[in-house]
Motif scaffolding. Structure first.
Motif, short mmCIF file in Angstrom:
data_model
loop_
_atom_site.label_atom_id
_atom_site.label_comp_id
_atom_site.label_asym_id
_atom_site.label_seq_id
_atom_site.Cartn_x
_atom_site.Cartn_y
_atom_site.Cartn_z
N ARG A 1 -7.44 -10.36 2.32
CA ARG A 1 -6.68 -9.16 1.95
C ARG A 1 -6.40 -9.11 0.46
O ARG A 1 -6.46 -8.05 -0.16
CB ARG A 1 -5.37 -9.12 2.74
N SER A 2 -6.14 -10.26 -0.13
CA SER A 2 -5.83 -10.29 -1.56
C SER A 2 -7.04 -9.89 -2.42
O SER A 2 -6.88 -9.42 -3.53
CB SER A 2 -5.33 -11.68 -1.98
N ARG A 3 -8.22 -10.02 -1.86
CA ARG A 3 -9.44 -9.63 -2.58
C ARG A 3 -9.76 -8.14 -2.43
O ARG A 3 -10.64 -7.64 -3.12
CB ARG A 3 -10.62 -10.43 -2.08
N MET A 4 -9.09 -7.47 -1.52
CA MET A 4 -9.37 -6.05 -1.28
C MET A 4 -8.85 -5.21 -2.44
O MET A 4 -7.83 -5.53 -3.04
CB MET A 4 -8.68 -5.57 0.01
N ALA A 5 -9.55 -4.13 -2.71
CA ALA A 5 -9.10 -3.18 -3.72
C ALA A 5 -7.81 -2.52 -3.22
O ALA A 5 -7.62 -2.37 -2.02
CB ALA A 5 -10.17 -2.12 -3.96
N PRO A 6 -6.93 -2.14 -4.12
CA PRO A 6 -5.67 -1.50 -3.70
C PRO A 6 -5.90 -0.28 -2.80
O PRO A 6 -5.15 -0.07 -1.84
CB PRO A 6 -5.02 -1.09 -5.02
N GLU A 7 -6.96 0.49 -3.08
CA GLU A 7 -7.25 1.66 -2.25
C GLU A 7 -7.61 1.23 -0.84
O GLU A 7 -7.22 1.86 0.14
CB GLU A 7 -8.40 2.49 -2.86
N SER A 8 -8.37 0.16 -0.72
CA SER A 8 -8.76 -0.34 0.60
C SER A 8 -7.56 -0.87 1.36
O SER A 8 -7.43 -0.63 2.57
CB SER A 8 -9.80 -1.47 0.46
N ARG A 9 -6.66 -1.56 0.67
CA ARG A 9 -5.45 -2.05 1.33
C ARG A 9 -4.59 -0.89 1.82
O ARG A 9 -4.07 -0.92 2.92
CB ARG A 9 -4.63 -2.93 0.38
N ALA A 10 -4.46 0.14 0.98
CA ALA A 10 -3.67 1.32 1.37
C ALA A 10 -4.29 2.02 2.57
O ALA A 10 -3.58 2.43 3.50
CB ALA A 10 -3.54 2.28 0.19
N ARG A 11 -5.61 2.14 2.58
CA ARG A 11 -6.32 2.77 3.69
C ARG A 11 -6.13 1.96 4.97
O ARG A 11 -5.87 2.51 6.04
CB ARG A 11 -7.80 2.91 3.34
N ALA A 12 -6.23 0.64 4.87
CA ALA A 12 -6.05 -0.23 6.03
C ALA A 12 -4.62 -0.13 6.56
O ALA A 12 -4.40 -0.07 7.78
CB ALA A 12 -6.40 -1.67 5.68
N GLU A 13 -3.66 -0.10 5.67
CA GLU A 13 -2.25 0.01 6.07
C GLU A 13 -2.00 1.35 6.77
O GLU A 13 -1.32 1.41 7.79
CB GLU A 13 -1.34 -0.13 4.86
N SER A 14 -2.58 2.40 6.24
CA SER A 14 -2.43 3.73 6.84
C SER A 14 -3.02 3.76 8.25
O SER A 14 -2.40 4.29 9.18
CB SER A 14 -3.12 4.77 5.96
N ARG A 15 -4.19 3.18 8.42
CA ARG A 15 -4.83 3.13 9.74
C ARG A 15 -4.01 2.29 10.72
O ARG A 15 -3.87 2.64 11.89
CB ARG A 15 -6.25 2.59 9.64
N ALA A 16 -3.45 1.18 10.23
CA ALA A 16 -2.62 0.32 11.08
C ALA A 16 -1.38 1.07 11.54
O ALA A 16 -1.00 1.01 12.72
CB ALA A 16 -2.23 -0.95 10.34
N GLN A 17 -0.74 1.81 10.64
CA GLN A 17 0.45 2.58 11.01
C GLN A 17 0.10 3.67 12.01
O GLN A 17 0.87 3.93 12.94
CB GLN A 17 1.11 3.19 9.75
N ALA A 18 -1.04 4.31 11.83
CA ALA A 18 -1.47 5.35 12.77
C ALA A 18 -1.70 4.76 14.16
O ALA A 18 -1.34 5.36 15.17
CB ALA A 18 -2.74 6.04 12.26
N MET A 19 -2.30 3.57 14.21
CA MET A 19 -2.54 2.92 15.49
C MET A 19 -1.23 2.54 16.16
O MET A 19 -1.10 2.64 17.38
CB MET A 19 -3.43 1.69 15.29
N LEU A 20 -0.24 2.10 15.38
CA LEU A 20 1.05 1.74 15.95
C LEU A 20 1.82 2.96 16.41
O LEU A 20 2.67 2.88 17.30
CB LEU A 20 1.88 0.95 14.93
N ALA A 21 1.55 4.11 15.81
CA ALA A 21 2.26 5.34 16.16
C ALA A 21 1.74 5.93 17.47
O ALA A 21 2.38 6.79 18.06
CB ALA A 21 2.13 6.37 15.03
#
Length: 109
Positions: free
Chosen positions: A9-29
């Motif tokens: 995760r630390s190697r991911m670009a900030p945009e990729s981390r934000a996209r992954a976080e957004s998808r994770a939140q959508a899945m939890l919702a």
């Protein structure tokens, strides 16, 4: 050799981390009833006790794709939640309090 998730995760670009976080939140919702129950730390037996039914009734209900809103409302309330029905239209969303009375046309927030 397996790598730790945090290292990857630390190697991911900030945009990729934000996209992954957004998808994770959508899945939890959005989740099926059985996953919601588990996420709330409840077993089928515990929920059955609260609803005064047998455990197999909970298992059957969680597999249904069609049910009365009153049944779903009872199930959600037994988990400590509140069920809201929202109708979404191109020009806004309306929270339905019951099926003969809309919330004075106010958009749900």
């Amino acid at each position: 050799m397996a790598k730790k998730f945090e290292e990857l995760r630390s190697r991911m670009a900030p945009e990729s981390r934000a996209r992954a976080e957004s998808r994770a939140q959508a899945m939890l919702a959005e989740m099926p009833l059985n996953e919601l129950r588990q996420a709330r730390g409840l077993s089928q037996k515990m929920l059955a006790t609260v609803l005064h039914v047998q455990q197999p009734s909970i298992a059957k209900l969680e597999k249904r794709t069609d049910m009365y809103l009153s049944t779903l409302r009872s199930h959600i309330e037994a988990m400590g939640g509140e069920l809201e029905v929202i109708a979404r239209f191109p020009d806004g969303a309306i929270k339905i309090r019951n099926f003969s009375d809309l919330d004075n046309g106010a958009a749900a927030r």
